[in-house]
Design a protein around this motif. Structure first.
Motif, mmCIF file in Angstrom:
data_model
loop_
_atom_site.group_PDB
_atom_site.id
_atom_site.type_symbol
_atom_site.label_atom_id
_atom_site.label_comp_id
_atom_site.label_asym_id
_atom_site.label_seq_id
_atom_site.Cartn_x
_atom_site.Cartn_y
_atom_site.Cartn_z
ATOM 1 N N THR A 139 0.833 -1.208 0.000
ATOM 2 C CA THR A 139 0.000 0.000 0.000
ATOM 3 C C THR A 139 0.864 1.252 0.000
ATOM 4 O O THR A 139 0.546 2.246 -0.662
ATOM 5 N N TYR A 140 1.973 1.213 0.736
ATOM 6 C CA TYR A 140 2.877 2.365 0.768
ATOM 7 C C TYR A 140 3.439 2.660 -0.616
ATOM 8 O O TYR A 140 3.478 3.827 -1.046
ATOM 9 N N PHE A 141 3.853 1.625 -1.342
ATOM 10 C CA PHE A 141 4.378 1.813 -2.692
ATOM 11 C C PHE A 141 3.294 2.380 -3.617
ATOM 12 O O PHE A 141 3.538 3.317 -4.383
ATOM 13 N N LEU A 142 2.098 1.820 -3.540
ATOM 14 C CA LEU A 142 1.024 2.282 -4.421
ATOM 15 C C LEU A 142 0.624 3.720 -4.104
ATOM 16 O O LEU A 142 0.321 4.503 -5.001
ATOM 17 N N ASN A 171 -10.212 -1.193 -1.328
ATOM 18 C CA ASN A 171 -10.518 -1.927 -0.105
ATOM 19 C C ASN A 171 -9.324 -2.763 0.365
ATOM 20 O O ASN A 171 -9.101 -2.917 1.579
ATOM 21 N N THR A 172 -8.574 -3.319 -0.570
ATOM 22 C CA THR A 172 -7.379 -4.071 -0.202
ATOM 23 C C THR A 172 -6.349 -3.163 0.448
ATOM 24 O O THR A 172 -5.731 -3.518 1.463
ATOM 25 N N MET A 173 -6.180 -1.972 -0.110
ATOM 26 C CA MET A 173 -5.244 -1.004 0.472
ATOM 27 C C MET A 173 -5.697 -0.584 1.864
ATOM 28 O O MET A 173 -4.886 -0.466 2.793
ATOM 29 N N LEU A 174 -7.001 -0.365 2.049
ATOM 30 C CA LEU A 174 -7.515 0.071 3.348
ATOM 31 C C LEU A 174 -7.413 -1.034 4.401
ATOM 32 O O LEU A 174 -7.036 -0.777 5.549
ATOM 33 N N SER A 175 -7.746 -2.259 4.009
ATOM 34 C CA SER A 175 -7.786 -3.346 4.988
ATOM 35 C C SER A 175 -6.398 -3.835 5.374
ATOM 36 O O SER A 175 -6.174 -4.221 6.526
ATOM 37 N N LEU A 176 -5.444 -3.817 4.441
ATOM 38 C CA LEU A 176 -4.111 -4.354 4.719
ATOM 39 C C LEU A 176 -3.073 -3.286 5.014
ATOM 40 O O LEU A 176 -2.091 -3.558 5.704
ATOM 41 N N GLY A 177 -3.286 -2.082 4.487
ATOM 42 C CA GLY A 177 -2.235 -1.074 4.587
ATOM 43 C C GLY A 177 -2.412 -0.037 5.662
ATOM 44 O O GLY A 177 -1.435 0.599 6.080
ATOM 45 N N THR A 178 -3.629 0.167 6.162
ATOM 46 C CA THR A 178 -3.858 1.252 7.112
ATOM 47 C C THR A 178 -3.030 1.091 8.378
ATOM 48 O O THR A 178 -2.438 2.055 8.875
ATOM 49 N N ALA A 226 0.931 9.178 6.011
ATOM 50 C CA ALA A 226 0.492 8.358 4.876
ATOM 51 C C ALA A 226 -0.908 7.798 5.130
ATOM 52 O O ALA A 226 -1.732 7.721 4.215
ATOM 53 N N ARG A 227 -1.181 7.406 6.383
ATOM 54 C CA ARG A 227 -2.513 6.896 6.715
ATOM 55 C C ARG A 227 -3.567 7.989 6.516
ATOM 56 O O ARG A 227 -4.654 7.728 5.993
ATOM 57 N N GLU A 228 -3.238 9.201 6.921
ATOM 58 C CA GLU A 228 -4.168 10.317 6.753
ATOM 59 C C GLU A 228 -4.448 10.568 5.273
ATOM 60 O O GLU A 228 -5.593 10.813 4.875
ATOM 61 N N ARG A 229 -3.423 10.479 4.466
ATOM 62 C CA ARG A 229 -3.605 10.693 3.029
ATOM 63 C C ARG A 229 -4.468 9.602 2.415
ATOM 64 O O ARG A 229 -5.351 9.878 1.596
ATOM 65 N N LEU A 230 -4.217 8.344 2.815
ATOM 66 C CA LEU A 230 -5.003 7.237 2.276
ATOM 67 C C LEU A 230 -6.475 7.395 2.624
ATOM 68 O O LEU A 230 -7.353 7.227 1.769
ATOM 69 N N LEU A 231 -6.781 7.714 3.887
ATOM 70 C CA LEU A 231 -8.173 7.861 4.308
ATOM 71 C C LEU A 231 -8.839 9.050 3.630
ATOM 72 O O LEU A 231 -10.020 8.975 3.254
ATOM 73 N N HIS A 232 -8.100 10.132 3.474
ATOM 74 C CA HIS A 232 -8.653 11.302 2.786
ATOM 75 C C HIS A 232 -8.982 10.968 1.338
ATOM 76 O O HIS A 232 -10.063 11.307 0.835
ATOM 77 N N ASP A 233 -8.059 10.291 0.653
ATOM 78 C CA ASP A 233 -8.288 9.937 -0.750
ATOM 79 C C ASP A 233 -9.446 8.942 -0.884
ATOM 80 O O ASP A 233 -10.265 9.046 -1.807
ATOM 81 N N ALA A 234 -9.516 7.962 0.032
ATOM 82 C CA ALA A 234 -10.611 6.987 -0.019
ATOM 83 C C ALA A 234 -11.956 7.675 0.187
ATOM 84 O O ALA A 234 -12.947 7.340 -0.469
ATOM 85 N N ALA A 235 -12.008 8.653 1.098
ATOM 86 C CA ALA A 235 -13.246 9.389 1.325
ATOM 87 C C ALA A 235 -13.660 10.171 0.087
ATOM 88 O O ALA A 235 -14.860 10.298 -0.219
ATOM 89 N N GLN A 236 -12.680 10.697 -0.639
ATOM 90 C CA GLN A 236 -12.996 11.418 -1.874
ATOM 91 C C GLN A 236 -13.566 10.486 -2.938
ATOM 92 O O GLN A 236 -14.487 10.841 -3.680
ATOM 93 N N VAL A 237 -13.026 9.271 -3.004
ATOM 94 C CA VAL A 237 -13.573 8.274 -3.936
ATOM 95 C C VAL A 237 -15.022 7.960 -3.580
ATOM 96 O O VAL A 237 -15.900 7.901 -4.456
ATOM 97 N N ILE A 238 -15.289 7.778 -2.293
ATOM 98 C CA ILE A 238 -16.658 7.524 -1.841
ATOM 99 C C ILE A 238 -17.574 8.672 -2.236
ATOM 100 O O ILE A 238 -18.702 8.462 -2.714
ATOM 101 N N GLU A 276 -18.969 -4.259 -2.122
ATOM 102 C CA GLU A 276 -17.655 -3.609 -2.152
ATOM 103 C C GLU A 276 -17.754 -2.143 -1.741
ATOM 104 O O GLU A 276 -16.897 -1.629 -1.015
ATOM 105 N N PHE A 277 -18.797 -1.451 -2.205
ATOM 106 C CA PHE A 277 -18.933 -0.042 -1.818
ATOM 107 C C PHE A 277 -19.202 0.087 -0.322
ATOM 108 O O PHE A 277 -18.602 0.931 0.359
ATOM 109 N N LEU A 278 -20.107 -0.729 0.211
ATOM 110 C CA LEU A 278 -20.396 -0.674 1.644
ATOM 111 C C LEU A 278 -19.156 -1.033 2.461
ATOM 112 O O LEU A 278 -18.919 -0.452 3.532
ATOM 113 N N THR A 279 -18.378 -1.987 1.966
ATOM 114 C CA THR A 279 -17.136 -2.353 2.648
ATOM 115 C C THR A 279 -16.175 -1.171 2.683
ATOM 116 O O THR A 279 -15.529 -0.909 3.709
#
Length: 598
Positions: A142-145, A200-207, A214-226, A249-252
Motif C-alpha cells: 500500500t505504501y508503494f502504491l 478496499n485491499t489497500m484500506l484493509s491491509l495497509g492502514t 500516509a494513513r491520513e492521506r489514504l483515508l482522505h483519498d478513499a473518502a474522496q472516492v466515496i 464492495e462499496f459498503l465495505t
C-alpha cells in the motif's frame, strides 16, 4: 527490433505465459504447485532468479501498455493476476521488485511499469486494478502504491466518471437529478468493481502499517472516492439485489474508512484503528452527501434484517409489535398509509428459469423458525417441489442470495455501530425502534431455526450413510441416495455460513439498541425541566414499546442468540456477553420508562 517484431515477441511471451499458468493450475490440483514454486524461486541460483524476474518484468511491461484491443496485454494481465495465487513462493520482495522495476532500469519512478499501470486507472481500465491489487496484498504494498499516485488516479477516474454521467456537479447536489420515470437506467461502469476492490485491499491491509501522514492521506483519498461515487452508490442501494458484489464492495469501503478514523476531529493521523466519530467523517465527506448515503444504508439494513428469507417462509412477528405499528399509523390523521406485507427485495430475485426448473437441485425450504410457537425447524420435511412450482423451488442459488444479503446487512450494521460510537454519533441517524425490533426477531428466529436444522442434519448423517450402504447393489436406489446426499451437503454448507452470520446481525442490532438507549438517556437528562421534557419521555416510551416485545419474543436474555458463532451449547463467551447486553438493555429501558435517569 522493428515494431512488428516487438509485437510478435509480445504475442509469443503472452502465449507462453498462458501455458505456464495452465501448467501451474494443473500442478496445484495435484498438490504440486508449492513444491514447484519452491524449486523455481527459493532453491534456484541467483542467476536463475534474475532470469525469472526479468521474464516477469517483461510481462508487466506488456501488461502496462494500452489495453484497448491489445490481446497480448490482456493475456499478460491475466497471467500476472494468476501467478500470485498459483505460486505461493512469489513472495512480497519478488513482487515489489517486479512492479517497481523496468527492463531499462529506469531511474524515474514515473516510468516504471507500476506507474504506467496506475495511469491506466484514469482511463477506466478494467484489468489494471486487479493486477495492482496483487501489489497491495504485499507487505508495504500500500505504501508503494500510495507513493506511485494510485489513490490519486482512483479519485481522478471517480470524478471524471461522475461528471460525465451526472453533469458538472458529479451528482453531489442535494437533489440528485430528476427522476427518469423508467425512460433510462444508468448501469454502473465495468471498471468500478476492480477500483473498489483495489481500494478496499489497500484500506484493509495497509492502514495499520502506514505512518500517520500516509494513513491520513489514504483515508482522505478513499473518502474522496466515496464522495464522487455517492450518486452511483445511491442507485446501487436502491436497486438491491441488483449488482450484489458491487454493492458489497462499496459498503465495505464505507465501513473501512469509518472504522479507521479517530474518535475526535483533531487529525486523522492521531486516531486509532478502531471506533469512529461523527465529526471526523463529516470533515472528509460533504455533510449532505453523507446524510443521503446513511439514510440509504439505514433503509437497506432494516429491510434486509426484516426479510432474511422470502415473506411466505417467515413466521409472524410478535402481536405486540403489530399493535405498535398500527398505533403509529393511526397517528397520521390526515394521511392514509397502506402497507403491503407481501413485498420485499426477494421479489426481485429471479425464479428458476423454465429450461432449468426441472434440472436444478431442489432443497428443503429454508428454516426460519418461531420463538413463540417453539416449532423451529418444523419445515424439515418440506421441499420446494412439494410446496410450490419447480420455478419457485428453493435452490442453492437462492441460498447464495440469502448469504449475500446477510453479508450486506452485517456490513451496514457494523458501519452504523461505528457511527453510534461517539456521544453525538446517533443524533443524525434516524434509527427506528420498530424496524430494529423486527430485525432482531427475524434474524434471531432464523439463526435458531438454522441451528436446529444443522443439528437434525448431523443426527441423520449416520442414517443416510447406512441407507447408502444398503443401496450399493441397486443402481437406481444408489442414484437417489447420491442426489439426497448432495442436496443435504449443499444445504449444510449454506446453513453453516448463514446461521452464524444472521446470529451476528441480531447481535449487532441489539448493540444498536444499547447505543440508542444511552442516547435517549442523555436526551432525557438534557431536557429535564425544559419544554422538551415531554417529547424526550415520549420517545423513550415509544422506543421501549418496540424493543421490549422483541426481547420477550426472542428470549435473548436467557438463551442468547441461536447459532451465534455456531458454538453448539450456547455457553460461548460471545453468547454470554450478548445475554448480558440484552439484560442491560432491558434494565436501561425499564429505568428510563420509570423516569429514573443516570
Amino acid at each position: 527490433g522493428s515494431g512488428t517484431d516487438t509485437s510478435r515477441n509480445n504475442e509469443r511471451a503472452a502465449i507462453l505465459s498462458c501455458g505456464l499458468t495452465v501448467i501451474l493450475a494443473s500442478m496445484k490440483n495435484l498438490a504440486g504447485a508449492e513444491t514447484f514454486g519452491e524449486k523455481m524461486l527459493l532453491r534456484s541460483s541467483w542467476g536463475e532468479q534474475d532470469a525469472y524476474l526479468n521474464a516477469a518484468i517483461h510481462l508487466v511491461r506488456i501488461a502496462s501498455q494500452s489495453l484497448n484491443g491489445n490481446d497480448p496485454s490482456l493475456a499478460a494481465m491475466a497471467v500476472l493476476a494468476k501467478l500470485r495465487e498459483q505460486v505461493p513462493a512469489f513472495d512480497d520482495c519478488f513482487l515489489l521488485k517486479l512492479y517497481s522495476s523496468d527492463n531499462n532500469a529506469a531511474v524515474s519512478p514515473d516510468t516504471t511499469s507500476l506507474a504506467r499501470l496506475a495511469s491506466l486507472l484514469q482511463a477506466y481500465d478494467v484489468n489494471a486494478a486487479f493486477t495492482l491489487q496483487q501489489v497491495a496484498s504485499c507487505r508495504n504494498g500500500t505504501y508503494f502504491l500510495l507513493n506511485m499516485g494510485v489513490t490519486t488516479a482512483l479519485i481522478s477516474a471517480a470524478s471524471n466518471y461522475a461528471k460525465e454521467v451526472y453533469g458538472p456537479g458529479g451528482g453531489l447536489d442535494e437533489i440528485l437529478e430528476r427522476e427518469s420515470y423508467g425512460v433510462r437506467e444508468i448501469q454502473p461502469p465495468d471498471f468500478l468493481h476492480g477500483h473498489l476492490l483495489l481500494l478496499n485491499t489497500m484500506l484493509s491491509l495497509g492502514t495499520a502499517e502506514l505512518a500517520p501522514p500516509a494513513r491520513e492521506r489514504l483515508l482522505h483519498d478513499a473518502a474522496q472516492v466515496i464522495q464522487w461515487y455517492s450518486a452511483t452508490a445511491d442507485r446501487l442501494l436502491r436497486s438491491f439485489p441488483k449488482d450484489l458484489e458491487l454493492t458489497i464492495e462499496f459498503l465495505t469501503c464505507l465501513h473501512l474508512v469509518a472504522s479507521s478514523l479517530p474518535r475526535n476531529s483533531k487529525s486523522v493521523s492521531e486516531g486509532n484503528a478502531v471506533g469512529g466519530s461523527n465529526s471526523v467523517l463529516d470533515t472528509l465527506v460533504d455533510r449532505h452527501v453523507l446524510t443521503r448515503l446513511e439514510r440509504r444504508v439505514i433503509d437497506l439494513a432494516f429491510h434486509l434484517a426484516e426479510f432474511p428469507f422470502p415473506i411466505h417462509f417467515l413466521p409472524p412477528l410478535p402481536t405486540r409489535l403489530g399493535s405498535v405499528e398500527r398505533a403509529k399509523l393511526a397517528q397520521n390523521r390526515h394521511a392514509s398509509v397502506n402497507i403491503s406485507y407481501g413485498t420485499s427485495w426477494w421479489d426481485l430475485v429471479p425464479d428458476n428459469s423454465q429450461d432449468d426448473a426441472l434440472q436444478v437441485l431442489h432443497l428443503p425450504d429454508p428454516p426460519t423458525g418461531s420463538a413463540e410457537s417453539g416449532t423451529w425447524g418444523s419445515q424439515f420435511g418440506r421441499t420446494g417441489a412439494q410446496t410450490g412450482s419447480a420455478r419457485t423451488a428453493w435452490t442453492v442459488q437462492k441460498y447464495e442470495y440469502a448469504l449475500a444479503s446477510a453479508k450486506c446487512l452485517e456490513i451496514c450494521l457494523l458501519y452504523l455501530q461505528i457511527r453510534a460510537d461517539s456521544t453525538s454519533g446517533l443524533s443524525f441517524l434516524p434509527l427506528d425502534g420498530l424496524s430494529i425490533a423486527k430485525g432482531i426477531c427475524r434474524c434471531s428466529d432464523a439463526a435458531r431455526a438454522i441451528h436446529e436444522r444443522l443439528g437434525h442434519l448431523s443426527r441423520s448423517s449416520n442414517g443416510n450413510l447406512a441407507s447408502m450402504l444398503q443401496s450399493t447393489f441397486t443402481l437406481r436406489e444408489n442414484q437417489v441416495a447420491d442426489a439426497t446426499n448432495y442436496a443435504e451437503e449443499a444445504e449444510r454448507s449454506a446453513l453453516t455460513e448463514l446461521g452464524p452470520r444472521l446470529g451476528q446481525c441480531a447481535s449487532n442490532l441489539l448493540t444498536l439498541v444499547y447505543a440508542q438507549s444511552k442516547k435517549l438517556n442523555r436526551e432525557v437528562v438534557a431536557s429535564h425541566g425544559t419544554g422538551g421534557s415531554f417529547q424526550a419521555k415520549s420517545a423513550v416510551s415509544e422506543f421501549a414499546s418496540c424493543i421490549v416485545p422483541s426481547l420477550e419474543h426472542t428470549q435473548i436474555e436467557s438463551i442468547g442468540i441461536g447459532c451465534y458463532l455456531d458454538d453448539g451449547d450456547g455457553a460461548s463467551p460471545e453468547n454470554e456477553f450478548i445475554k448480558a447486553v440484552a439484560k442491560h438493555v432491558r434494565e436501561e429501558l425499564d429505568r428510563l420508562s420509570k423516569g429514573l435517569v443516570m
